[in-house]
Design a protein around this motif. Structure first.
Motif, PDB file in Angstrom:
ATOM      1  N   PHE A  49      -8.830  31.673   4.949  1.00  0.00           N
ATOM      2  CA  PHE A  49     -10.004  32.483   4.638  1.00  0.00           C
ATOM      3  C   PHE A  49     -11.225  31.925   5.354  1.00  0.00           C
ATOM      4  O   PHE A  49     -11.421  30.714   5.416  1.00  0.00           O
ATOM      5  CB  PHE A  49     -10.255  32.507   3.126  1.00  0.00           C
ATOM      6  N   SER A  50     -12.069  32.818   5.899  1.00  0.00           N
ATOM      7  CA  SER A  50     -13.305  32.465   6.602  1.00  0.00           C
ATOM      8  C   SER A  50     -12.977  31.590   7.818  1.00  0.00           C
ATOM      9  O   SER A  50     -12.208  32.024   8.670  1.00  0.00           O
ATOM     10  CB  SER A  50     -14.281  31.797   5.635  1.00  0.00           C
ATOM     11  N   TYR A  51     -13.515  30.358   7.927  1.00  0.00           N
ATOM     12  CA  TYR A  51     -13.113  29.513   9.051  1.00  0.00           C
ATOM     13  C   TYR A  51     -11.598  29.333   9.069  1.00  0.00           C
ATOM     14  O   TYR A  51     -10.983  29.277  10.134  1.00  0.00           O
ATOM     15  CB  TYR A  51     -13.775  28.136   8.947  1.00  0.00           C
ATOM     16  N   GLY A  52     -10.999  29.221   7.892  1.00  0.00           N
ATOM     17  CA  GLY A  52      -9.545  29.117   7.817  1.00  0.00           C
ATOM     18  C   GLY A  52      -8.867  30.366   8.344  1.00  0.00           C
ATOM     19  O   GLY A  52      -7.790  30.305   8.948  1.00  0.00           O
ATOM     20  N   ALA A  92       7.134  41.784  19.254  1.00  0.00           N
ATOM     21  CA  ALA A  92       7.011  42.946  18.369  1.00  0.00           C
ATOM     22  C   ALA A  92       7.458  42.624  16.951  1.00  0.00           C
ATOM     23  O   ALA A  92       7.053  43.287  15.998  1.00  0.00           O
ATOM     24  CB  ALA A  92       7.829  44.109  18.934  1.00  0.00           C
ATOM     25  N   SER A  93       8.299  41.590  16.795  1.00  0.00           N
ATOM     26  CA  SER A  93       8.778  41.210  15.470  1.00  0.00           C
ATOM     27  C   SER A  93       7.703  40.500  14.651  1.00  0.00           C
ATOM     28  O   SER A  93       7.833  40.356  13.436  1.00  0.00           O
ATOM     29  CB  SER A  93       9.992  40.288  15.593  1.00  0.00           C
ATOM     30  N   HIS A  94       6.635  40.033  15.307  1.00  0.00           N
ATOM     31  CA  HIS A  94       5.562  39.341  14.607  1.00  0.00           C
ATOM     32  C   HIS A  94       4.664  40.352  13.895  1.00  0.00           C
ATOM     33  O   HIS A  94       4.586  41.522  14.280  1.00  0.00           O
ATOM     34  CB  HIS A  94       4.734  38.510  15.577  1.00  0.00           C
ATOM     35  N   ARG A  95       3.960  39.874  12.855  1.00  0.00           N
ATOM     36  CA  ARG A  95       3.036  40.732  12.131  1.00  0.00           C
ATOM     37  C   ARG A  95       1.783  39.950  11.782  1.00  0.00           C
ATOM     38  O   ARG A  95       1.859  38.803  11.358  1.00  0.00           O
ATOM     39  CB  ARG A  95       3.675  41.270  10.842  1.00  0.00           C
ATOM     40  N   VAL A  96       0.632  40.618  11.957  1.00  0.00           N
ATOM     41  CA  VAL A  96      -0.649  40.058  11.541  1.00  0.00           C
ATOM     42  C   VAL A  96      -1.330  41.094  10.660  1.00  0.00           C
ATOM     43  O   VAL A  96      -1.523  42.241  11.079  1.00  0.00           O
ATOM     44  CB  VAL A  96      -1.559  39.719  12.743  1.00  0.00           C
ATOM     45  N   LEU A  97      -1.683  40.707   9.439  1.00  0.00           N
ATOM     46  CA  LEU A  97      -2.403  41.586   8.525  1.00  0.00           C
ATOM     47  C   LEU A  97      -3.750  40.948   8.214  1.00  0.00           C
ATOM     48  O   LEU A  97      -3.809  39.855   7.636  1.00  0.00           O
ATOM     49  CB  LEU A  97      -1.613  41.808   7.234  1.00  0.00           C
ATOM     50  N   VAL A  98      -4.829  41.624   8.602  1.00  0.00           N
ATOM     51  CA  VAL A  98      -6.189  41.140   8.362  1.00  0.00           C
ATOM     52  C   VAL A  98      -6.699  41.749   7.052  1.00  0.00           C
ATOM     53  O   VAL A  98      -6.632  42.970   6.874  1.00  0.00           O
ATOM     54  CB  VAL A  98      -7.118  41.523   9.524  1.00  0.00           C
ATOM     55  N   LEU A  99      -7.220  40.928   6.160  1.00  0.00           N
ATOM     56  CA  LEU A  99      -7.768  41.387   4.890  1.00  0.00           C
ATOM     57  C   LEU A  99      -9.262  41.060   4.852  1.00  0.00           C
ATOM     58  O   LEU A  99      -9.660  39.934   5.149  1.00  0.00           O
ATOM     59  CB  LEU A  99      -7.053  40.703   3.721  1.00  0.00           C
ATOM     60  N   GLN A 100     -10.084  42.049   4.454  1.00  0.00           N
ATOM     61  CA  GLN A 100     -11.533  41.825   4.458  1.00  0.00           C
ATOM     62  C   GLN A 100     -12.258  42.761   3.507  1.00  0.00           C
ATOM     63  O   GLN A 100     -11.888  43.931   3.359  1.00  0.00           O
ATOM     64  CB  GLN A 100     -12.100  42.005   5.868  1.00  0.00           C
ATOM     65  N   GLY A 101     -13.335  42.254   2.902  1.00  0.00           N
ATOM     66  CA  GLY A 101     -14.208  43.076   2.081  1.00  0.00           C
ATOM     67  C   GLY A 101     -15.108  43.960   2.931  1.00  0.00           C
ATOM     68  O   GLY A 101     -15.602  43.537   3.966  1.00  0.00           O
ATOM     69  N   ALA A 107       1.053  36.259  10.121  1.00  0.00           N
ATOM     70  CA  ALA A 107      -0.227  35.666   9.748  1.00  0.00           C
ATOM     71  C   ALA A 107      -1.004  36.620   8.858  1.00  0.00           C
ATOM     72  O   ALA A 107      -0.954  37.843   9.044  1.00  0.00           O
ATOM     73  CB  ALA A 107      -1.047  35.330  10.992  1.00  0.00           C
ATOM     74  N   VAL A 108      -1.737  36.054   7.904  1.00  0.00           N
ATOM     75  CA  VAL A 108      -2.636  36.824   7.045  1.00  0.00           C
ATOM     76  C   VAL A 108      -4.014  36.164   7.095  1.00  0.00           C
ATOM     77  O   VAL A 108      -4.374  35.381   6.215  1.00  0.00           O
ATOM     78  CB  VAL A 108      -2.142  36.899   5.591  1.00  0.00           C
ATOM     79  N   PRO A 109      -4.807  36.445   8.135  1.00  0.00           N
ATOM     80  CA  PRO A 109      -6.164  35.920   8.184  1.00  0.00           C
ATOM     81  C   PRO A 109      -7.101  36.778   7.342  1.00  0.00           C
ATOM     82  O   PRO A 109      -7.047  38.011   7.401  1.00  0.00           O
ATOM     83  CB  PRO A 109      -6.518  35.984   9.671  1.00  0.00           C
ATOM     84  N   MET A 110      -7.978  36.131   6.571  1.00  0.00           N
ATOM     85  CA  MET A 110      -8.905  36.848   5.696  1.00  0.00           C
ATOM     86  C   MET A 110     -10.337  36.462   6.053  1.00  0.00           C
ATOM     87  O   MET A 110     -10.622  35.291   6.293  1.00  0.00           O
ATOM     88  CB  MET A 110      -8.616  36.508   4.236  1.00  0.00           C
ATOM     89  N   GLY A 111     -11.243  37.453   6.080  1.00  0.00           N
ATOM     90  CA  GLY A 111     -12.634  37.176   6.400  1.00  0.00           C
ATOM     91  C   GLY A 111     -12.783  36.492   7.737  1.00  0.00           C
ATOM     92  O   GLY A 111     -13.533  35.528   7.870  1.00  0.00           O
ATOM     93  N   THR A 112     -12.091  36.983   8.760  1.00  0.00           N
ATOM     94  CA  THR A 112     -12.038  36.329  10.059  1.00  0.00           C
ATOM     95  C   THR A 112     -12.816  37.098  11.115  1.00  0.00           C
ATOM     96  O   THR A 112     -12.927  38.326  11.045  1.00  0.00           O
ATOM     97  CB  THR A 112     -10.592  36.166  10.532  1.00  0.00           C
TER      98      THR A 112
END
Length: 242
Positions: A137-140, A175-184, A158-163
């Motif tokens: 989250f954030s810097y993380g 193509a088998s990789h997945r990245v889901l970004v979560l943010q307010g 990867a699940v980066p949040m607030g990035t």
């Protein structure tokens, strides 16, 4: 008498200069090794590794209850930022936010390389590991994204949040990789419009990335965000993401 004193002073200055010139410049100190927590949760030898990266001013303990709530076997790798900040730690020097976009990106790339080395060591010590998922989250979150972007040979999801989603792809992500970004959507630090546009541009370049936003949330986490985080992580750690 005055002339002899002048000669003596000049000689002393000359000798001092020669002495200083003969002393080699000290090499810059190598960064101290990163401190981290790591343990097997739910099984003696889990086949999945979860790397979780705290926000600035926090500690690895931030993740403890969230990892327990996953309810799946996992080995954890919880690094600690190397610099004290507030009641916890941070990942970058104090001038990080004052840097240009390029300077910020370089900082994140350097720290991500150090974290990648921890992942390599964990995989070498635990050959049973088959999948690696990173989150933060954030810097993380910046670091979780950079690990997925720069080290697809090490990271499966990867699940980066607030990035800020810094950096550009230097090679194609599988193509088998997945990245889901979560943010307010009320994030005052990272405008949600920027995140949506950035994700759309990356997706248009073939990056396997999606974004999910939360209407009443700022630069923070919420029960709804954490439920989506858990769902995606459970699937990724068990290798069942479509």
């Amino acid at each position: 008498m005055r002339e002899s004193r002048t000669v003596a002073v000049l000689l002393a200055v000359s000798l001092l200069g020669m002495a200083c010139a003969s002393v080699p410049h000290a090499a810059p100190e190598a960064p101290s090794p990163l401190i981290f927590k790591s343990e097997a949760v739910g099984a003696p030898k889990p086949e999945a590794l979860l790397v979780a990266l705290h926000y600035s001013g926090s500690t690895p303990a931030f993740w403890d209850e969230h990892i327990r709530s996953l309810g799946v076997p996992v080995r954890t790798l919880l690094p600690q930022g190397p610099r004290p900040r507030r009641d916890g730690f941070t990942w970058f020097q104090a001038d990080h936010e004052g840097k240009t976009l390029e300077g910020k990106t370089e900082d994140v790339e350097r720290m991500a390389e150090r974290l990648a080395e921890l992942i390599r060591e964990a995989r070498a010590s635990h050959p049973e590991l088959r999948r690696v998922v990173v989150t933060g989250f954030s810097y993380g979150g910046d670091l979780a994204w950079m690990l997925a972007l720069r080290h697809p040979e090490l990271v499966d999801a990867a699940v980066p949040m607030g990035t800020r989603l810094l950096g550009e792809p230097a090679r194609e992500l599988p193509a088998s990789h997945r990245v889901l970004v979560l943010q307010g959507e009320q994030d005052a630090i990272i405008p949600v419009r920027y995140t949506r546009e950035r994700v759309a541009a990356l997706k248009g370049r073939g990056v396997p990335i999606d974004v999910r936003t939360y209407p009443d949330l700022g630069h923070d986490v919420s029960p709804a965000l954490l439920e989506d985080w858990r769902t995606f992580l459970r699937q990724s750690l068990q290798g069942s993401v479509d």
